[in-house]
Design a protein around this motif. Structure first.
Motif, short mmCIF file in Angstrom:
data_model
loop_
_atom_site.label_atom_id
_atom_site.label_comp_id
_atom_site.label_asym_id
_atom_site.label_seq_id
_atom_site.Cartn_x
_atom_site.Cartn_y
_atom_site.Cartn_z
N THR A 31 0.86 -1.18 0.00
CA THR A 31 0.00 0.00 0.00
C THR A 31 0.89 1.23 0.00
O THR A 31 1.74 1.40 0.89
CB THR A 31 -0.91 0.01 1.23
N ARG A 32 0.71 2.10 -1.00
CA ARG A 32 1.53 3.31 -1.11
C ARG A 32 0.65 4.52 -1.39
O ARG A 32 -0.39 4.40 -2.04
CB ARG A 32 2.57 3.17 -2.24
N LEU A 33 1.08 5.66 -0.90
CA LEU A 33 0.41 6.93 -1.16
C LEU A 33 1.39 7.83 -1.89
O LEU A 33 2.47 8.12 -1.37
CB LEU A 33 -0.07 7.57 0.14
N MET A 34 1.03 8.26 -3.10
CA MET A 34 1.94 8.98 -3.97
C MET A 34 1.41 10.38 -4.28
O MET A 34 0.20 10.61 -4.29
CB MET A 34 2.12 8.22 -5.29
N VAL A 35 2.35 11.30 -4.55
CA VAL A 35 1.99 12.64 -4.99
C VAL A 35 2.67 12.90 -6.33
O VAL A 35 3.89 12.79 -6.46
CB VAL A 35 2.40 13.71 -3.97
N HIS A 36 1.85 13.21 -7.33
CA HIS A 36 2.32 13.46 -8.69
C HIS A 36 2.27 14.97 -8.97
O HIS A 36 1.20 15.58 -8.84
CB HIS A 36 1.42 12.72 -9.69
N PRO A 37 3.42 15.60 -9.32
CA PRO A 37 3.37 17.02 -9.69
C PRO A 37 2.69 17.17 -11.05
O PRO A 37 3.10 16.56 -12.03
CB PRO A 37 4.85 17.42 -9.77
N VAL A 38 1.63 17.94 -11.11
CA VAL A 38 0.85 18.09 -12.34
C VAL A 38 1.60 19.01 -13.30
O VAL A 38 1.90 20.16 -12.96
CB VAL A 38 -0.55 18.64 -12.04
N SER A 39 1.88 18.51 -14.50
CA SER A 39 2.62 19.28 -15.49
C SER A 39 1.66 20.08 -16.38
O SER A 39 0.45 19.86 -16.37
CB SER A 39 3.47 18.36 -16.36
#
Length: 352
Positions: A335-343
């Motif tokens: 189980t992972r929680l990720m943050v993606h920088p929106v381009s």
């Protein structure tokens, strides 16, 4: 009616290399994530019975734990108050749980007769206090004024609530049997309209347009639908399309994955995302009927997603979603929680 071609051109494929992993402290699948409307605070509700709040660094997406609450069973949904002061959560224990961020104090308020599937802070005109809407498997939506103990109103739905979302004057509620209930928050004590899902199979999630004039529906069949609230706008807005499906193999068999979440960008409001059991997420333009950008599999199913209030960050949880039953589960699935920088490429609408 479908307007996106059955065979889409290959989208621009992005990289996950800049995505940041948050502290790996959830002990079971993350069922819901929600960003504060006023700060980079991210709440994550989990099947382990806890809601964790992270303070996300605006410069690099890294985070530290800021607060948390514990329920008496798996938590299915969470949401922030409009002023960012508190989080509400609901789940299997049938109770509404609140966390006050500044003090860390927890409170339990109100309950249903069956597990709570969805919670949202909503704005009801003429009521000068926070109102919480909760939808349950007991086939009701209840509205709660936090100044009084009992529900402000209880509205019967035709089936069990599976998903709900609210923006502006719209509360959209999806239930079993592919039913969609629309509430006008100017008169929340009754259902304004009940319609069937535009999709053929079980609804997984619904998401309201940021202006409340429509909603998206996603299902287990690898398909998404866009719908207008106003029937007069349907011919211009409504369409369905296939997504989260693999190309046919040599036997002409295609794998079809559940669409587990759909979310609208808060600034470029025609842009939205889908995320699925195939572990991928994609950015789409609902006006141009096109896919803007796709991303490769994250390793396991994506179970829930959310945009930050300024649209700069896209949070997504990776884990097991039970789409393959017990046989598909494995200790190797993390189980992972990720943050993606929106381009810019992710969220810039395309001219039609």
């Amino acid at each position: 009616m479908s307007f996106i071609r059955k065979t889409l051109p290959s989208p621009v494929m992005g990289s996950l290399s800049m995505d940041v992993s948050l502290p790996a402290d959830a002990e079971d699948t993350i069922s819901s994530v929600s960003w504060s409307p006023v700060a980079n605070h991210l709440a994550a509700a989990s099947w382990d019975g806890k809601v964790r709040v992270y303070d996300v660094n605006a410069n690099n997406g890294a985070a530290r734990g800021a607060a948390g609450l514990a329920a008496e069973g798996p938590v299915f949904d969470c949401d922030w108050a409009k002023d960012g002061s508190m989080v509400v959560a609901g789940g299997v224990d049938r109770k509404l749980h609140f966390l006050h961020l500044a003090t860390g104090q927890q409170a339990t308020f109100g309950s249903h007769d069956a597990p709570i599937r969805g919670v949202r802070f909503v704005e009801v005109p003429g009521v000068g206090a926070p109102i919480v809407a909760s939808g349950s498997w007991d086939r009701t939506v209840r509205f709660w004024d936090l100044r009084q103990q009992g529900p402000l109103a209880t509205v019967a739905c035709k089936e069990r609530v599976y998903s709900m979302d609210a923006k502006a004057r719209l509360l959209v509620v999806a239930t079993a049997d592919r039913l969609i209930h629309l509430f006008d928050l100017q008169n929340p004590t009754s259902i304004a309209k009940a319609v069937e899902s535009p999709l053929k199979h079980q609804t997984k999630v619904v998401a309201a347009f940021p202006d409340g004039k429509g909603w998206a529906t996603a299902s287990i069949e690898g398909r998404c639908g866009i719908s207008a609230v106003d029937d007069a706008e349907a011919s211009k807005i409504n369409f369905t399309f296939r997504c989260h499906r693999e190309q046919p193999d040599s036997r002409q068999i295609s794998k079809v994955w559940s669409v587990n979440d759909v979310r609208f960008h808060p600034i470029n409001t025609s842009v939205f995302t889908t995320a699925g059991s195939d572990g991928t997420f994609h950015f789409w333009d609902r006006v141009a009927h096109s896919r803007l950008k796709g991303y490769p599999p994250a390793g396991s199913a994506i179970t829930t997603t959310a945009f930050s209030a300024d649209g700069r960050f896209f949070a997504y949880a990776v884990g097991y979603d039970w789409s393959m039953g017990c046989v598909g589960n494995s200790p190797q699935i993390q189980t992972r929680l990720m943050v993606h920088p929106v381009s810019t490429e992710d969220a810039t609408p395309r001219r039609k």
